[in-house]
Design an enzyme around this catalytic site. Structure first.
Site, PDB file in Angstrom:
ATOM      1  N   ASP A   1       0.824  -1.205   0.000  1.00 29.47           N
ATOM      2  CA  ASP A   1       0.000   0.000   0.000  1.00 29.47           C
ATOM      3  C   ASP A   1       0.859   1.255   0.000  1.00 29.47           C
ATOM      4  O   ASP A   1       0.584   2.216  -0.713  1.00 29.47           O
ATOM      5  CB  ASP A   1      -0.892  -0.004   1.248  1.00 29.47           C
ATOM      6  CG  ASP A   1      -2.360   0.138   0.920  1.00 29.47           C
ATOM      7  OD1 ASP A   1      -2.713   0.002  -0.264  1.00 29.47           O
ATOM      8  OD2 ASP A   1      -3.158   0.391   1.843  1.00 29.47           O
TER       9      ASP A   1
ATOM     10  N   GLY B   1      -2.688   3.909   3.423  1.00 30.12           N
ATOM     11  CA  GLY B   1      -3.501   4.213   2.258  1.00 30.12           C
ATOM     12  C   GLY B   1      -2.855   5.143   1.256  1.00 30.12           C
ATOM     13  O   GLY B   1      -3.483   6.109   0.803  1.00 30.12           O
TER      14      GLY B   1
ATOM     15  N   ASP C   1     -13.653  12.427  -0.710  1.00 33.33           N
ATOM     16  CA  ASP C   1     -12.953  11.239  -1.209  1.00 33.33           C
ATOM     17  C   ASP C   1     -13.848  10.023  -0.974  1.00 33.33           C
ATOM     18  O   ASP C   1     -14.653  10.013  -0.043  1.00 33.33           O
ATOM     19  CB  ASP C   1     -11.642  11.088  -0.427  1.00 33.33           C
ATOM     20  CG  ASP C   1     -10.653  10.130  -1.059  1.00 33.33           C
ATOM     21  OD1 ASP C   1     -10.918   8.920  -1.015  1.00 33.33           O
ATOM     22  OD2 ASP C   1      -9.612  10.589  -1.551  1.00 33.33           O
TER      23      ASP C   1
ATOM     24  N   HIS D   1     -12.909   7.315   0.176  1.00 36.21           N
ATOM     25  CA  HIS D   1     -12.446   6.672   1.402  1.00 36.21           C
ATOM     26  C   HIS D   1     -12.587   7.614   2.590  1.00 36.21           C
ATOM     27  O   HIS D   1     -12.451   8.831   2.450  1.00 36.21           O
ATOM     28  CB  HIS D   1     -10.977   6.239   1.259  1.00 36.21           C
ATOM     29  CG  HIS D   1     -10.742   5.285   0.119  1.00 36.21           C
ATOM     30  ND1 HIS D   1     -10.272   5.691  -1.110  1.00 36.21           N
ATOM     31  CD2 HIS D   1     -10.913   3.949   0.032  1.00 36.21           C
ATOM     32  CE1 HIS D   1     -10.175   4.644  -1.911  1.00 36.21           C
ATOM     33  NE2 HIS D   1     -10.552   3.571  -1.242  1.00 36.21           N
ATOM     34  N   HIS D   2     -12.819   7.042   3.735  1.00 33.63           N
ATOM     35  CA  HIS D   2     -12.985   7.821   4.958  1.00 33.63           C
ATOM     36  C   HIS D   2     -11.718   8.606   5.294  1.00 33.63           C
ATOM     37  O   HIS D   2     -10.612   8.072   5.233  1.00 33.63           O
ATOM     38  CB  HIS D   2     -13.324   6.863   6.117  1.00 33.63           C
ATOM     39  CG  HIS D   2     -13.436   7.523   7.444  1.00 33.63           C
ATOM     40  ND1 HIS D   2     -12.846   7.018   8.581  1.00 33.63           N
ATOM     41  CD2 HIS D   2     -14.082   8.659   7.828  1.00 33.63           C
ATOM     42  CE1 HIS D   2     -13.117   7.808   9.608  1.00 33.63           C
ATOM     43  NE2 HIS D   2     -13.861   8.807   9.177  1.00 33.63           N
TER      44      HIS D   2
ATOM     45  N   TYR E   1      -7.748   7.554  -9.106  1.00 36.24           N
ATOM     46  CA  TYR E   1      -6.840   6.557  -9.658  1.00 36.24           C
ATOM     47  C   TYR E   1      -7.119   6.235 -11.122  1.00 36.24           C
ATOM     48  O   TYR E   1      -6.599   5.263 -11.647  1.00 36.24           O
ATOM     49  CB  TYR E   1      -6.873   5.312  -8.762  1.00 36.24           C
ATOM     50  CG  TYR E   1      -6.623   5.711  -7.325  1.00 36.24           C
ATOM     51  CD1 TYR E   1      -5.351   6.121  -6.924  1.00 36.24           C
ATOM     52  CD2 TYR E   1      -7.660   5.795  -6.405  1.00 36.24           C
ATOM     53  CE1 TYR E   1      -5.119   6.566  -5.639  1.00 36.24           C
ATOM     54  CE2 TYR E   1      -7.437   6.231  -5.110  1.00 36.24           C
ATOM     55  CZ  TYR E   1      -6.163   6.619  -4.737  1.00 36.24           C
ATOM     56  OH  TYR E   1      -5.936   7.070  -3.452  1.00 36.24           O
TER      57      TYR E   1
END
Length: 486
Positions: free
Chosen positions: A130, A180, A207, A209-210, A340
């Site tokens: 990651d 991340g 985002d 993600h959190h 991404y």
């Protein structure tokens, strides 16, 4: 003659145009003026763009190159104050991050990932698939962090009303841990700068993600309100945090209780649902909290067709969130984040730049011929491709569910009971020290409760330890399959 036709004719007749000449032509044809009544500053350093996480890694810093090319091709840079971002100093990053972690970042090299002598540090600081170790890692971190710090200082000094750093927004990094794809949490560093001048700062995260790293950094103070809109699946989607009822440690000694608002979403949310939800939640939050400044993280992995995302948002809907936040007329720090599928990330951030300078109705949806790497935007060469139609996911967010999210947020805001009063000083109170003291008190009290429970129940404490261990594993960003390969 249409603008695009003029550009094409002029470019074909003068093939030796320099980049400045081509962008000047775009400025002339687009007629993009500087905003009236406020200033926008752009903070960037091209040295960020060439860094490479690895061939198969989803994070591609060259998405910043595409963004810059679009912004310049439309002539938008003429409407902003442009600043070459400097690298953040070690001492500036140590305002949040632990020195042993920064020391490791500073001296680590790619070969250390296999170095037995460094294996303990590699594991302790959570480096791996990651968060890989690549050439120039410390330089990369200090440059994107420096952009956000400088942007925040321009707001504090009243040199800008809106400051933009698309290379920032790395919201997962912890105090002494990479997570991340994030190594240094530039958002936390920027907020710490804003707190030198503003009594209250509101952080908004769109985002997919959190925004766990920012939330955890400030969950022991009422001077920062964090609001995160994200996909939530505790067991299958990174980072596994951000449940609706997760509002920070609810403890009588913690002034930051109820100052972390989470809006957990399911797959496939569409434009209209997202915009309405965002406006209702943010409108109520600003009205209650009354921040002095706002930090907006514009992670573009919430767009449709993102390599790691799972929403159905189009570029215009993503930009509508930026436009709504701008209506509050508060000092605004805008940064990037996830994203991404580079061509779509650059489309979104270029469009949002146009919103910030009041040029969204001026720029041509057809990407100019003068854009370098224009082939990446084919076959339609549009700034607004139909992302929601290109990979349509089932919208699993029902109207009753979205209404329940709004109601839950409003209930949480009732605990705030109006904006907290803050005694101002040039240097803000030691927020991070307060957090450590508060957490220590919480841990001590929890330990006593668990000891009493263990005595009563004869060994039930092992279950609690196992549950806490599972939570910590989720927060470490261990590289779930859905995060790296979906």
């Amino acid at each position: 003659m249409a603008r695009s036709a003029i550009v094409q004719e002029y470019s074909s007749s003068t093939p030796t145009l320099t980049l400045d000449e081509r962008t000047a032509l775009e400025r002339q044809n687009n007629g993009i003026p500087r905003p009236q009544g406020y200033r926008v500053s752009w903070h960037a350093n091209p040295a960020v763009e060439p860094h490479h996480f690895g061939q198969s890694h989803p994070m591609k810093p060259w998405r910043l190159t595409l963004t810059k090319q679009l912004v310049m091709a439309y002539g938008m840079h003429h409407a902003m104050d442009l600043y070459l971002a400097r690298a953040a100093t070690y001492e500036e990053m140590a305002d949040f991050h632990k020195t042993d972690y920064l020391d490791f970042l500073k001296q680590v090299v790619p070969g250390d990932i296999e170095n037995a002598d460094q294996s303990d540090n590699v594991a302790r600081f959570n480096f791996g698939d990651d968060c890989p170790i690549f050439d120039g890692l410390y330089n990369y971190c200090s440059l994107y962090a420096g952009g956000t710090i400088d942007a925040a200082r321009k707001l504090c000094n009243n040199q800008s009303e809106i400051a933009v750093n698309w290379s920032g927004g790395l919201h997962h990094a912890k105090k002494a841990e990479a997570s991340g794809f994030c190594y240094v949490n530039d958002i936390v560093l920027g907020i710490l700068q804003l707190l030198r001048h503003h009594p209250r700062v509101m952080y908004i995260d769109i985002d997919v993600h959190h925004g766990d790293g920012v939330e955890q950094a400030f969950w022991s103070t009422d001077r920062v309100l964090t609001v995160s809109f994200h996909k939530y699946d505790k067991d299958n989607f990174f980072p596994g945090t951000g449940a609706l009822d997760s509002t920070g440690p609810n403890h009588p000694l913690n002034p930051g209780a109820h100052h972390a608002l989470n809006v957990p979403l399911h797959d496939g949310i569409d434009d209209d649902s997202y915009i309405q939800l965002f406006q209702e939640v943010i409108g109520a939050s600003v009205e209650t909290y009354r921040p002095g400044a706002i930090v907006l993280q514009c992670g573009a992995d919430s767009l449709g067709c993102d390599r790691l995302g799972c929403f159905n948002l189009n570029v215009r809907a993503h930009g509508a969130c930026v436009a709504f936040v701008k209506t509050f007329n508060l000092p605004l720090l805008v940064c990037g984040g996830g994203g991404y599928t580079p061509r779509n990330v650059s489309r979104a951030w270029a469009h949002e730049t146009s919103i910030l300078i009041d040029a969204q109705d001026i720029i041509d949806p057809h990407i100019p011929n003068s854009v370098s790497f224009r082939n990446h935007f084919g076959p339609d060469f549009s700034l607004f491709p139909p992302l929601s139609e290109m990979r349509r996911l089932e919208n699993k967010n029902s109207r009753p569910y979205l209404a329940s999210l709004v109601q839950a947020v409003r209930e949480q805001l009732r605990y705030i009971q109006g904006a907290p009063s803050v005694q101002m000083s040039f240097i803000p109170p030691d927020i991070l020290g307060l957090r450590e003291e508060t957490e220590q008190e919480i841990d001590e009290e929890t330990a006593l409760i668990e000891e009493e429970r263990e005595e009563r129940e004869g060994g039930g404490n092992g279950v609690i330890r196992a549950r806490n261990s599972r939570r910590r594993e989720l927060e470490r960003g261990a590289g779930y399959r859905g995060e790296l390969y979906s």
